[in-house]
Enzyme design. Structure first.
Site, short mmCIF file in Angstrom:
data_model
loop_
_atom_site.label_atom_id
_atom_site.label_comp_id
_atom_site.label_asym_id
_atom_site.label_seq_id
_atom_site.Cartn_x
_atom_site.Cartn_y
_atom_site.Cartn_z
N SER A 40 0.82 -1.20 0.00
CA SER A 40 0.00 0.00 0.00
C SER A 40 0.86 1.26 0.00
CB SER A 40 -0.87 -0.01 1.26
OG SER A 40 -1.43 1.26 1.49
N TYR A 83 -1.67 5.74 -5.65
CA TYR A 83 -2.79 6.63 -5.95
C TYR A 83 -2.21 7.73 -6.82
CZ TYR A 83 -5.20 4.53 -1.93
OH TYR A 83 -5.81 3.66 -1.06
N THR A 139 -5.05 2.36 -7.65
CA THR A 139 -6.37 2.27 -7.01
C THR A 139 -7.19 3.49 -7.41
OG1 THR A 139 -5.47 0.97 -5.22
CG2 THR A 139 -7.55 2.10 -4.78
N LYS A 160 -7.27 -1.02 -9.93
CA LYS A 160 -8.02 -1.65 -8.82
C LYS A 160 -9.21 -0.78 -8.41
CE LYS A 160 -7.30 -3.30 -4.06
NZ LYS A 160 -7.87 -2.28 -3.19
N HIS A 177 -13.20 -2.35 -2.60
CA HIS A 177 -12.34 -1.91 -1.50
C HIS A 177 -12.76 -2.59 -0.19
CE1 HIS A 177 -9.24 1.38 -1.35
NE2 HIS A 177 -9.32 1.14 -0.06
#
Ligand SMILES: Cc1cc2nc3c(=O)[nH]c(=O)nc-3n(C[C@H](O)[C@H](O)[C@H](O)COP(=O)(O)O)c2cc1C
Length: 381
Positions: A106, A129, A155, A250, A274
């Site tokens: 992440s 991101y 994402t 995603k 999510h």
């Protein structure tokens, strides 16, 4: 540690974690209907038993994210995953490396890409991101590349962070230091607290180069406000032009959006809501999988996440067209429950269940599952 299923790891994690982190992991947005829907969707499918097939051997290897892996699942990206136990993400990465499954890191990981990529033999994907400051996004891509990472996961389902009631109640992201209630909760969970204190105050190591705050909560708040809500398909084209490697998008839940990802040159679409933490109510990820698989016509890989808790769930998702699945909360629970041993038992246990289901369904590898496709399943009436 004996494996008693993911539910047992969850129960143990709930006992170990202070409330603020337990709620952060378990919770979803608004009514949490989507969290429940993800689970229920798997209960609607059964795998048909088939007999008199030689199933002495069963091979779970298959290709996804542009490489062949020994198991058809991966660790989904979890912000603050390293808070589940000391050096949590490093422990998870060690297990991933030793069993041959990829781990997504992440943007909000406690350990940096650089640290995790030093775990011998690990295959990482960097979850990113697009930030308002594109310079940061570019720098994350540069760092991923210099760590030898070949896949990024963009994402796209978080243009905003919706109300997550449990987090609001606990002051998650609003606190700058722990309140008396949190101190008491931490004192009531001495195993977790002692482990964490030994390691010093954790921070989001993956964002350290960008100076987003002096403590974890400040970093989390500032980074969340950096996620660009004006993002459109044009930005995906931009990302494609600056990242030549494997690109997975995603947070896709709509066939039209999946096709747009394909058109933009993504090799993989990750069907995900999510884990029920964004749109609520949203459809379960499993329920939209078939229409997305059909729209993409086999030209773009599909990975599914959300609610996967048993080997039979993995088999159902693969029969419905996913190349692999992501597991999110389970690896956090496993870390909290028993550190590296917990994660190892999770991975061995889930792998064993997938083998059981395939063999009892007369299948010896993922190719034989794919050959049957949805015919391997029956809806539960
Ligand atoms: C605690 C937590 C943190 C998460 N953080 C991220 C994140 O930083 N980036 C991301 O793309 N997805 C994040 N997700 C979503 C997961 O990657 C995944 O989509 C979801 O957990 C799958 O559902 P499951 O938990 O039911 O397996 C997070 C999920 C949880 C539970």
């Amino acid at each position: 540690m004996n494996y008693h299923g993911i539910a047992a790891l969850h129960r143990r994690a709930d006992r170990v974690l202070p409330r603020i982190f337990r709620d952060y992991v378990n919770g979803g947005s608004h009514s949490e209907r989507t969290v429940r829907a993800n689970r229920r969707a798997f209960d609607r499918w059964a795998v048909v038993p088939k007999c008199l097939v030689d199933v002495a051997e069963c091979d779970l290897s298959g290709a996804f994210l542009e490489a062949t892996h020994r198991l058809p699942f991966m660790f989904a990206p979890l912000g603050f995953g390293g808070l589940m136990c000391p050096n949590g993400e490093i422990r998870a990465a060690r297990v991933a490396a030793s069993v041959g499954l990829p781990m997504a890191v992440s943007t909000f990981a406690i350990q940096s890409l650089e640290t995790l990529s030093r775990v011998p033999g690990v295959t990482l994907a960097a979850q990113i991101y697009v930030f308002r400051d594109r310079g940061i996004t570019r720098d994350m891509l540069r760092r991923a590349e210099s760590c030898g990472i070949r896949s990024i996961i963009l994402t796209v389902d978080t243009p905003i962070t919706p109300l997550r009631l449990r987090d609001v109640r606990n002051g998650f992201r609003n606190l700058t230091r722990p309140s008396l209630r949190h101190v008491l909760s931490m004192a009531a969970h001495p195993r977790w607290t002692a482990g964490m204190l030994r390691n010093g105050m954790p921070k989001i190591g993956n964002l350290a180069p960008y100076g987003m705050g002096s403590n974890l909560m400040e970093q989390a708040r500032n980074a969340a406000s950096q996620i660009d809500p004006t993002l459109t398909w044009k930005d995906l084209d931009w990302l494609r032009s600056v990242w030549p490697g494997q690109l997975a998008v995603k947070g896709i839940m709509d066939a039209g959006d999946a096709l747009a990802c394909q058109k933009a040159g993504a090799q993989t679409v990750i069907v995900s809501n999510h884990g029920g933490r964004q749109m609520d109510p949203a459809p379960s990820s499993l329920s939209v999988l078939p229409e997305i698989v059909e729209a993409l016509k086999g030209e773009t890989d599909v990975i599914l996440d959300g609610g996967v808790r048993w080997g039979g769930d993995v088999v159902s998702a693969l029969a419905l067209g996913a190349k692999a699945v992501g597991i999110g909360r389970p690896w956090a629970w496993a870390l909290a429950a028993d550190g590296e041993r917990g994660v190892r038992s999770l991975v061995d246990g889930l792998g064993g269940e997938i083998r059981d289901v395939l063999r009892l369904g007369g299948m010896v590898d993922l190719a034989s599952l794919r050959a049957q496709g949805p015919a391997a399943l029956r809806p539960v009436s």
